[in-house]
Scaffold this active site. Structure first.
Site, PDB file in Angstrom:
ATOM      1  N   ARG A  12      32.191  47.928  44.386  1.00 31.50           N
ATOM      2  CA  ARG A  12      31.115  48.773  43.858  1.00 31.50           C
ATOM      3  C   ARG A  12      30.695  48.255  42.494  1.00 31.50           C
ATOM      4  O   ARG A  12      29.772  47.470  42.367  1.00 31.50           O
ATOM      5  CB  ARG A  12      31.550  50.239  43.805  1.00 31.50           C
ATOM      6  CG  ARG A  12      30.359  51.226  43.748  1.00 31.50           C
ATOM      7  CD  ARG A  12      29.756  51.407  42.376  1.00 31.50           C
ATOM      8  NE  ARG A  12      30.671  51.978  41.415  1.00 31.50           N
ATOM      9  CZ  ARG A  12      30.355  52.224  40.141  1.00 31.50           C
ATOM     10  NH1 ARG A  12      29.140  51.942  39.684  1.00 31.50           N
ATOM     11  NH2 ARG A  12      31.250  52.704  39.300  1.00 31.50           N
ATOM     12  N   ASP A  13      31.409  48.640  41.481  1.00 32.75           N
ATOM     13  CA  ASP A  13      31.028  48.221  40.132  1.00 32.75           C
ATOM     14  C   ASP A  13      31.081  46.704  39.996  1.00 32.75           C
ATOM     15  O   ASP A  13      30.283  46.101  39.283  1.00 32.75           O
ATOM     16  CB  ASP A  13      31.955  48.884  39.109  1.00 32.75           C
ATOM     17  CG  ASP A  13      31.362  48.941  37.722  1.00 32.75           C
ATOM     18  OD1 ASP A  13      30.294  48.342  37.508  1.00 32.75           O
ATOM     19  OD2 ASP A  13      31.958  49.573  36.844  1.00 32.75           O
ATOM     20  N   HIS A 204      38.053  54.544  33.404  1.00 29.01           N
ATOM     21  CA  HIS A 204      37.314  53.388  33.921  1.00 29.01           C
ATOM     22  C   HIS A 204      36.853  52.577  32.716  1.00 29.01           C
ATOM     23  O   HIS A 204      36.016  53.045  31.939  1.00 29.01           O
ATOM     24  CB  HIS A 204      36.113  53.879  34.741  1.00 29.01           C
ATOM     25  CG  HIS A 204      35.207  52.784  35.214  1.00 29.01           C
ATOM     26  ND1 HIS A 204      35.266  52.272  36.495  1.00 29.01           N
ATOM     27  CD2 HIS A 204      34.209  52.107  34.580  1.00 29.01           C
ATOM     28  CE1 HIS A 204      34.336  51.338  36.626  1.00 29.01           C
ATOM     29  NE2 HIS A 204      33.685  51.209  35.476  1.00 29.01           N
ATOM     30  N   HIS A 206      35.775  48.734  30.676  1.00 23.53           N
ATOM     31  CA  HIS A 206      35.200  47.386  30.727  1.00 23.53           C
ATOM     32  C   HIS A 206      35.796  46.566  29.585  1.00 23.53           C
ATOM     33  O   HIS A 206      36.251  47.110  28.587  1.00 23.53           O
ATOM     34  CB  HIS A 206      33.675  47.450  30.618  1.00 23.53           C
ATOM     35  CG  HIS A 206      33.030  47.970  31.870  1.00 23.53           C
ATOM     36  ND1 HIS A 206      32.274  47.182  32.704  1.00 23.53           N
ATOM     37  CD2 HIS A 206      33.049  49.201  32.436  1.00 23.53           C
ATOM     38  CE1 HIS A 206      31.857  47.905  33.729  1.00 23.53           C
ATOM     39  NE2 HIS A 206      32.305  49.141  33.586  1.00 23.53           N
ATOM     40  N   CYS A 237      27.133  47.212  34.534  1.00 23.27           N
ATOM     41  CA  CYS A 237      26.104  48.162  34.966  1.00 23.27           C
ATOM     42  C   CYS A 237      24.716  47.565  34.761  1.00 23.27           C
ATOM     43  O   CYS A 237      24.371  47.164  33.642  1.00 23.27           O
ATOM     44  CB  CYS A 237      26.227  49.473  34.184  1.00 23.27           C
ATOM     45  SG  CYS A 237      24.932  50.678  34.560  1.00 23.27           S
ATOM     46  N   ASN A 246      34.236  44.541  34.407  1.00 21.38           N
ATOM     47  CA  ASN A 246      35.319  45.517  34.377  1.00 21.38           C
ATOM     48  C   ASN A 246      36.592  44.873  33.850  1.00 21.38           C
ATOM     49  O   ASN A 246      36.745  43.653  33.849  1.00 21.38           O
ATOM     50  CB  ASN A 246      35.592  46.033  35.800  1.00 21.38           C
ATOM     51  CG  ASN A 246      34.458  46.842  36.353  1.00 21.38           C
ATOM     52  OD1 ASN A 246      34.401  48.050  36.187  1.00 21.38           O
ATOM     53  ND2 ASN A 246      33.527  46.187  37.035  1.00 21.38           N
TER      54      ASN A 246
END
Length: 306
Positions: A12-13, A204, A206, A237, A246
């Site tokens: 996903r990310d 979450h 980065h 993002c 990430n």
């Protein structure tokens, strides 16, 4: 399982900013590789508009290709109640209802003010629970916003404590830009835990400013029970200028050493990350992956060059 749970968010990310699409069958294969290795939870896609985030346009096809047992360990990113309905209709069991703490980023990312997303959450919760699934509250830009700057922690706490978020099983706070430092992460995670009402708190992060692992460990020390990472530090993002990859799954695992991790398993995950990043034409930002490939033969976690 003792210690924090590692959730890999590569699919996903991790894929959001990639210029080269990954075939659906390749995604399904990677899900199975990660689950077989012992990774407890995965984030496997998003219901964001396919024209805006093309690498994730086949998320429902990925969901349809997995077994119910596999889907029990997988999460799908959603932003509206309608997204929840579509995800559970396809077979998803777990959804991550995400919106931004800052209005400016929520408008850039989802196209509405934060209050609008919050007001819609009870319907999202109802759709998820009626289907027998789980739903998380995920708060992007919990530390800084690319448009508004530093975010007031009290704004985060007001959302977490809002009755409209009841029914969610977890609260995930996101350092979307990777600009937070460990003292900030630890302080916010602790305060979120105090108002979360027994919900699991996750972090979450980065690694934009090189604080990814340090921030994750600070979160764990303050009570975080879930950490997100992506293979090779892939990701970022598309609606957050300044965001980069990430925190690397490999780096988090080497720091955490969960019971299911062995040197052989870590080496296998490093290899999976190397193959994926080479296929996508993306750099590998994992320092642990570099360590695994070193020639320090006396150290049990090294595997040497491939």
């Amino acid at each position: 399982m003792t210690g924090p749970v590692l959730r890999d968010v590569t699919l996903r990310d991790g894929l959001q900013l990639t210029g080269k699409p990954l075939p659906t069958e390749r995604k399904i294969g990677l899900v199975r590789t990660l689950l077989a290795a012992g990774v407890p939870e995965l984030e496997i896609g998003s219901l964001a508009r396919g024209d805006l985030v093309p690498p994730l346009a086949d998320t429902l096809d990925v969901v349809a290709g997995l077994t119910p047992e596999e889907l029990e360990r997988c999460w799908v990113w959603v932003a509206t109640p309608r997204h929840v309905q579509k995800a559970v209709a396809a077979g998803a069991r777990n959804v991550q209802y995400c919106f931004s703490v800052s209005d400016a980023h929520n408008n850039a990312n989802i196209g509405r003010d934060t209050e609008v997303s919050l007001a819609a959450m009870p319907d999202a919760v109802r759709f998820a629970l009626d289907a027998g699934g789980r739903i998380q509250l995920c708060l992007a830009t919990a530390f800084t916003c690319p448009f508004e700057g530093p975010v007031d922690p009290d704004r985060v706490l007001r959302i977490v404590g809002d009755p409209r978020t009841e029914g969610s099983c977890d609260v995930i706070v996101c350092d979307t830009l990777g600009q937070a430092v460990p003292s900030e992460v630890g302080a916010l995670v602790e305060r979120v835990g105090e108002v979360a009402g027994g919900r699991r708190v996750g972090f979450h992060g980065h690694d934009t400013w090189g604080q990814g692992v340090a921030n994750a460990m600070a979160a764990v020390s303050s009570g975080a029970a879930l950490l997100d990472g992506a293979l090779g530090g892939l990701g970022g993002c598309p609606f957050a200028p300044g965001a980069s990859g990430n925190t690397a799954t490999e780096d988090l695992l080497f720091a955490l050493r969960p019971q299911w991790l062995s040197p052989a398993v870590l080496a296998g995950l490093v290899g999976a990350g190397e193959d994926l990043l080479a296929e996508l034409g993306e750099p590998n930002r994992s320092r642990a992956a570099q360590g695994v490939r070193s020639r320090a033969e006396a150290f049990p976690w090294t595997a040497g060059p491939r």
